[in-house]
Each structure stands twice: as C-alpha cells, then as structure tokens.
Design a protein around this motif. Structure first.
Motif, PDB file in Angstrom:
ATOM      1  N   ALA A  68       0.896  -1.030  -0.049  1.00  0.00           N
ATOM      2  CA  ALA A  68      -0.601   0.068   0.452  1.00  0.00           C
ATOM      3  C   ALA A  68       0.957   0.814   0.279  1.00  0.00           C
ATOM      4  O   ALA A  68       0.310   2.555  -0.686  1.00  0.00           O
ATOM      5  N   ARG A  69       2.361   1.071   1.035  1.00  0.00           N
ATOM      6  CA  ARG A  69       3.087   2.044   0.645  1.00  0.00           C
ATOM      7  C   ARG A  69       3.388   2.081  -0.740  1.00  0.00           C
ATOM      8  O   ARG A  69       3.575   3.978  -0.928  1.00  0.00           O
ATOM      9  N   ALA A  70       4.161   1.762  -1.092  1.00  0.00           N
ATOM     10  CA  ALA A  70       4.968   1.509  -2.682  1.00  0.00           C
ATOM     11  C   ALA A  70       3.174   2.400  -3.752  1.00  0.00           C
ATOM     12  O   ALA A  70       3.749   2.955  -4.241  1.00  0.00           O
ATOM     13  N   HIS A  71       2.015   1.554  -3.855  1.00  0.00           N
ATOM     14  CA  HIS A  71       0.988   2.285  -4.261  1.00  0.00           C
ATOM     15  C   HIS A  71       1.268   4.249  -3.687  1.00  0.00           C
ATOM     16  O   HIS A  71       0.382   4.248  -5.161  1.00  0.00           O
ATOM     17  N   LEU A 125      -7.608   8.106  -6.353  1.00  0.00           N
ATOM     18  CA  LEU A 125      -7.139   7.017  -7.274  1.00  0.00           C
ATOM     19  C   LEU A 125      -6.582   6.006  -5.959  1.00  0.00           C
ATOM     20  O   LEU A 125      -6.613   4.926  -6.883  1.00  0.00           O
ATOM     21  N   ALA A 126      -6.900   5.648  -5.171  1.00  0.00           N
ATOM     22  CA  ALA A 126      -6.595   4.775  -4.482  1.00  0.00           C
ATOM     23  C   ALA A 126      -6.867   3.413  -4.699  1.00  0.00           C
ATOM     24  O   ALA A 126      -5.780   2.713  -4.736  1.00  0.00           O
ATOM     25  N   LEU A 165       3.487  14.854  -7.248  1.00  0.00           N
ATOM     26  CA  LEU A 165       3.813  14.842  -6.154  1.00  0.00           C
ATOM     27  C   LEU A 165       5.332  13.715  -5.095  1.00  0.00           C
ATOM     28  O   LEU A 165       5.033  13.189  -6.087  1.00  0.00           O
ATOM     29  N   THR A 166       6.048  14.573  -4.470  1.00  0.00           N
ATOM     30  CA  THR A 166       7.209  13.083  -4.317  1.00  0.00           C
ATOM     31  C   THR A 166       7.146  12.357  -3.580  1.00  0.00           C
ATOM     32  O   THR A 166       6.012  12.396  -2.598  1.00  0.00           O
ATOM     33  N   HIS A 169       3.200   5.832  -5.691  1.00  0.00           N
ATOM     34  CA  HIS A 169       2.830   6.002  -7.422  1.00  0.00           C
ATOM     35  C   HIS A 169       2.455   6.768  -7.012  1.00  0.00           C
ATOM     36  O   HIS A 169       1.814   7.993  -8.754  1.00  0.00           O
ATOM     37  N   LEU A 170       1.117   6.703  -6.683  1.00  0.00           N
ATOM     38  CA  LEU A 170      -0.276   7.776  -6.706  1.00  0.00           C
ATOM     39  C   LEU A 170       0.154   9.467  -6.650  1.00  0.00           C
ATOM     40  O   LEU A 170       0.016   9.830  -7.196  1.00  0.00           O
ATOM     41  N   LEU A 171       1.369   9.126  -5.718  1.00  0.00           N
ATOM     42  CA  LEU A 171       1.983  10.566  -5.591  1.00  0.00           C
ATOM     43  C   LEU A 171       2.300  11.291  -6.882  1.00  0.00           C
ATOM     44  O   LEU A 171       1.927  12.900  -7.314  1.00  0.00           O
TER      45      LEU A 171
END
Length: 278
Positions: A145-148, A184-185, A158-159, A151-153
């Motif tokens: 979830a953190r990796a995704h 979009l999560a 965003l960084t 990716h969404l940021l």
C-alpha cells in the motif's frame, strides 16, 4: 439498400459501450423537523462513459453536489433517494448502504470540496491514502500500500516524501493533488470531482483541471466535474449537463451549448460568466 440517416444514428447509438455510471430518474427528498419534506432533485438523468468527462454545472443550490453525494451513498440521515444509479450495470441504489458500501472508493470515488476538510489533520497523507486500499484489500499489505501510495503521488505530480507529511504542511494546490491521489487509491472506474478548484488561484486551478483531464485520458476514468464555473468546465469537458432548481434543464456537447444553447438559462449562465470576466 442504403440505410437512412435515422438508421445510421440508431446503429451508432447501439454500438456505443454501456456507460460506467448511469443515473435514471433520480429524486432526493429531505425531511424537516416540524415542516413539510423538501424535494431537491427532480428526476435527474445522467450518463458518463469510460474516458469521458461530463461537466455538471449550475448556480449554488441547484443540486449538483447532492447528485454526487447520492451516487456515493453519502446523503445525510434525513434524506431519501429514489430512482436508479447504475455502476457498471448494477443498480447500487437499490439496496441502500449495503449495496453501495462495497463500491465506494473501490469503483466510484469522490474529490470533495475543500481539500483541508477531506483529510484528518493528525494523520500523515500517506496513511490516509493507503487506508482505502487496506480496507478494500486492493493491496495485500501495508508495504504494498505504501509503494502504491508513492506511485499515486508521483501520478499527480507530488514527490514520495509528501506521504510522510501532514495536511497543514502542504500548500492548497499540493493538498488538492493529494486528495485526487487518495480518490484514485483503489483504481476506481468513476471519479466525481466536486468543485475541485475552489479557493485556488487561477494558475493552480488550470493545473488541477489539466491534471484531471490527463488522468481521465491515461486511466480511462469516467469523470463528472461538478462546478459553477461554466467557462472552466466547458473548456475541459466534452459534454455538459446544466442544472437549475434540482433539474437538468439542458445537456449535450460543450461546443454546441456554448454556441447554440437550447435553454435560455444556459445562455444566461454563459452571458453572466462572460460579464464577470470583463
């Protein structure tokens, strides 16, 4: 035998894919303590296809946000909705909250007015974006979830470092991008953007609108952009639905409504927008 124009048009309509979101004959009524019920939506019909941008426009109080909240199943307790809301062919309104809950954020998501109010101020941006992924099990564990989330940021400009920051540490434009990332999560098919450029300066407004257009094209989202800013919406959306007093008074291609509106209220909206711009 050569088909007639009418037959050709009927064939074209039949060939169109089914809409990802279709609202049919939607009515919403609010109960009032000590008073008569008030009906705020009167038979709304709307449809949006994958990759399509539909602008829902009208003055404040016309019912635009109520349409979005109904589709999300987020009406207040004193509201009653009647009609049909089809999401990928399934009427999610028919069974009430039990029907809508499995789809909320997973298949249909919303960008709310006021990015600051959309976030919990004492939790980091990353944890709040990851929460719906874990709730709907679209990511197997927190590390994924953190990796995704990162990716969404990146997808919204965003960084990855933003994931560890709190809402108050971001500018208005950055918060709005983060809200879009959160919507979009779970990779929804439909995105409802309710006044996503409110309280932003003109340059940032254009950046957010450009971002929504880009995401629609890249991800194949069906987007409903809710706004009272008619020039902005008509610029970025291929189709418009104009609301007044809880009804859709006109809908069609943006180019036609700009140049040849069929309803006088649509012309009044464009005239008022042009007057305000002078």
């Amino acid at each position: 035998m050569t088909p007639t124009t009418t037959q050709q048009q009927e064939a074209e309509v039949t060939a169109l894919p089914a809409p990802v979101l279709e609202v049919k004959d939607l009515h919403v009524r609010f109960e009032q303590a000590g008073g008569d019920p008030v009906t705020v939506l009167h038979g709304i019909d709307l449809a949006v296809h994958a990759g399509q941008r539909l602008g829902l426009v009208g003055e404040s109080g016309s019912g635009k946000s109520t349409v979005s909240l109904t589709c999300m199943g987020l009406l207040p307790a004193n509201a009653t909705a009647a009609g049909q809301v089809f999401l990928n062919g399934t009427d999610i309104l028919a069974g009430g909250e039990r029907s809508i809950r499995p789809h909320r954020w997973k298949d249909i998501a919303m960008v709310f007015q006021g990015a600051m109010a959309a976030f919990n101020p004492v939790r980091t941006i990353g944890k709040q974006i990851a929460e719906p992924m874990l709730l709907h099990h679209t990511q197997p564990h927190r590390k994924a979830a953190r990796a995704h989330t990162e990716h969404l940021l990146d997808l919204v400009g965003l960084t990855p470092a933003v994931a560890d920051r709190y809402p108050h540490e971001l500018s208005g434009g950055m918060r709005q991008r983060a809200v879009i990332a959160m919507a979009l999560a779970c990779e929804p098919k439909v995105l409802l953007a309710d006044e996503p450029t409110t309280a932003l300066d003109v340059i940032v407004q254009a950046q957010i609108a450009d971002l929504l257009v880009d995401l629609t094209d890249r991800l194949g989202l069906g987007l409903i952009l809710v706004s009272h800013d008619l020039p902005l919406v008509s610029q970025y959306c291929e189709h418009l639905a104009v609301m007044r007093n809880g009804q859709v008074v006109e809908h069609g291609p943006s180019a036609r409504l700009r140049t040849d509106p069929a309803h006088p209220y649509t012309r009044q909206l464009f005239d008022a927008s042009e007057e305000a711009a002078r």
